[in-house]
Design a protein around this motif. Structure first.
Motif, mmCIF file in Angstrom:
data_model
loop_
_atom_site.group_PDB
_atom_site.id
_atom_site.type_symbol
_atom_site.label_atom_id
_atom_site.label_comp_id
_atom_site.label_asym_id
_atom_site.label_seq_id
_atom_site.Cartn_x
_atom_site.Cartn_y
_atom_site.Cartn_z
ATOM 1 N N ASP A 206 59.962 -13.000 29.948
ATOM 2 C CA ASP A 206 59.547 -13.949 28.916
ATOM 3 C C ASP A 206 60.154 -13.573 27.575
ATOM 4 O OD1 ASP A 206 57.846 -14.992 30.876
ATOM 5 O OD2 ASP A 206 56.122 -13.843 30.172
ATOM 6 N N SER A 207 60.333 -14.571 26.716
ATOM 7 C CA SER A 207 60.846 -14.303 25.372
ATOM 8 C C SER A 207 60.279 -15.331 24.409
ATOM 9 C CB SER A 207 62.377 -14.373 25.363
ATOM 10 O OG SER A 207 62.905 -14.072 24.081
ATOM 11 N N LEU A 208 59.778 -14.859 23.273
ATOM 12 C CA LEU A 208 59.329 -15.777 22.230
ATOM 13 C C LEU A 208 59.754 -15.239 20.875
ATOM 14 C CD1 LEU A 208 56.448 -14.750 20.599
ATOM 15 C CD2 LEU A 208 55.629 -14.952 22.930
ATOM 16 N N GLY A 209 60.027 -16.161 19.960
ATOM 17 C CA GLY A 209 60.460 -15.717 18.647
ATOM 18 C C GLY A 209 60.701 -16.867 17.694
ATOM 19 N N ILE A 210 61.035 -16.509 16.460
ATOM 20 C CA ILE A 210 61.335 -17.456 15.395
ATOM 21 C C ILE A 210 62.811 -17.317 15.078
ATOM 22 C CG2 ILE A 210 60.796 -18.162 13.035
ATOM 23 C CD1 ILE A 210 58.016 -16.910 13.470
ATOM 24 N N ALA B 66 59.759 -20.447 22.810
ATOM 25 C CA ALA B 66 59.115 -19.670 23.868
ATOM 26 C C ALA B 66 59.722 -20.080 25.202
ATOM 27 C CB ALA B 66 57.609 -19.897 23.882
ATOM 28 N N VAL B 67 60.259 -19.099 25.924
ATOM 29 C CA VAL B 67 60.832 -19.335 27.254
ATOM 30 C C VAL B 67 60.188 -18.336 28.207
ATOM 31 C CG1 VAL B 67 62.905 -19.419 28.664
ATOM 32 C CG2 VAL B 67 63.017 -20.120 26.255
ATOM 33 N N LEU B 68 59.478 -18.842 29.207
ATOM 34 C CA LEU B 68 58.753 -18.009 30.160
ATOM 35 C C LEU B 68 59.283 -18.289 31.562
ATOM 36 C CD1 LEU B 68 55.110 -18.785 28.899
ATOM 37 C CD2 LEU B 68 56.819 -17.267 27.877
#
Length: 310
Positions: free
Chosen positions: A268-272, A283-285
């Protein structure tokens, strides 16, 4: 993991001064212990957690729509994402992106049931900030060390301690209601990494870090974003790779080979992300992957494929 990148003294001093003046205090030095790149201790690899705690996520094949239905660009983006996941044997994915410059949003894939892994640490950090806001107290020296280690170095022991200190599932659940999460089911007991969520709920966590007059004060937002901008260099993959300057991206990634999923990988990856004059919450899960490296590649490819849908 690699040694953390050195931060300019001036930036650290500003973060410390602002946070001390309001809710959070200076980032402090992280404990000498660094977590390994293996499974988080908050996400057990044994089958002691109930096997029924995470039903398979069923991806939607259509993008989220407005009253006028999805645009042609959204339909194309959703098809590209589905094709990428399908070609690599991934039956579980969830994607959401919001352009804070225009207000446009795109989402596709599962609307619940996605394992979090270490992205749960953002939720734990925001819960900590909310609790101190409500009590009108500053973070203790111990709190500062733990939250720094948890975010910057993805230290699982620090996350375990904060999760317990905050009050566990009940406390984080209350914070999630305040933060606007609607499709997140917290992991059993200490197992925060087995929290189930959706990409749209993860956007709610990111939104709380940037919106004015939201649940988090400016100081709390600044403090958490500062930590997320300083994650270790070997964790600077995922949505950060789409940024004009990946090193200036507030980011948290998660990964786990789970025994509850036949030792397949969630990544998973999330960020601004700041890109070409726009700021995106992303957000990519993914889950059910065959390898960690393959999961990273898929997350990054999905993020690129989904962005034109915004």
């Amino acid at each position: 993991m690699s040694t953390a990148r050195r931060r300019p003294a001036r930036i650290c001093a500003v973060a410390a001064a602002i946070a001390l003046a309001c809710v959070a205090c200076s980032s402090g030095a992280a404990p000498a212990h660094r977590s390994s790149s293996g499974p988080p201790s908050g996400t057990p690899t044994s089958t002691s957690a109930p096997a029924t705690s995470t039903p398979p996520a069923t991806p939607s094949t259509r993008p989220a729509t407005t009253s006028h239905g999805p645009s042609a660009a959204q339909i194309r983006a959703a098809k590209r994402v589905r094709a990428l996941a399908g070609a690599r044997g991934h039956s579980g994915y969830s994607v959401a992106i919001r352009d804070t410059t225009t207000g446009a949003t795109f989402s596709t894939g599962a609307t619940s049931g996605m394992y979090e892994g270490s992205i749960a640490k953002v939720d734990i950090a925001e819960t900590l900030m909310l609790q101190h806001q409500q009590r009108h107290t500053a973070l203790s020296s111990s709190d500062r060390q733990l939250v720094t280690a948890m975010i910057e170095h993805s230290d699982n022991n620090a996350a375990n301690t904060l999760w317990t200190r905050e009050g566990g599932r009940e406390a984080v659940g209350k914070a999630n209601a305040t933060l606007g999460l609607r499709h997140t089911t917290l992991g059993p007991g200490i197992y925060w990494g087995f929290t189930r969520t959706s990409a749209t709920d993860q956007l709610a966590l990111l939104q709380a870090l940037v919106e004015k007059h939201g649940p988090l004060t400016d100081a709390s937002q600044y403090y958490v974003l500062h930590l997320m901008r300083n994650v270790e260099s070997d964790q600077r993959w995922g949505v950060a790779t789409l940024a004009d300057d990946p090193d200036d991206t507030s980011l948290k990634n998660g990964w786990l080979a789970s025994s509850l999923d036949d030792n397949r990988w969630l990544v998973d990856s999330l960020g601004i992300v700041r890109r070409h004059g726009h700021t995106y919450l992303m957000a990519v899960l993914t889950q059910h992957g065959s390898s960690f490296a393959g999961g990273i590649d898929l997350v990054q490819d999905i993020a690129r494929a989904a962005l034109p849908g915004v």
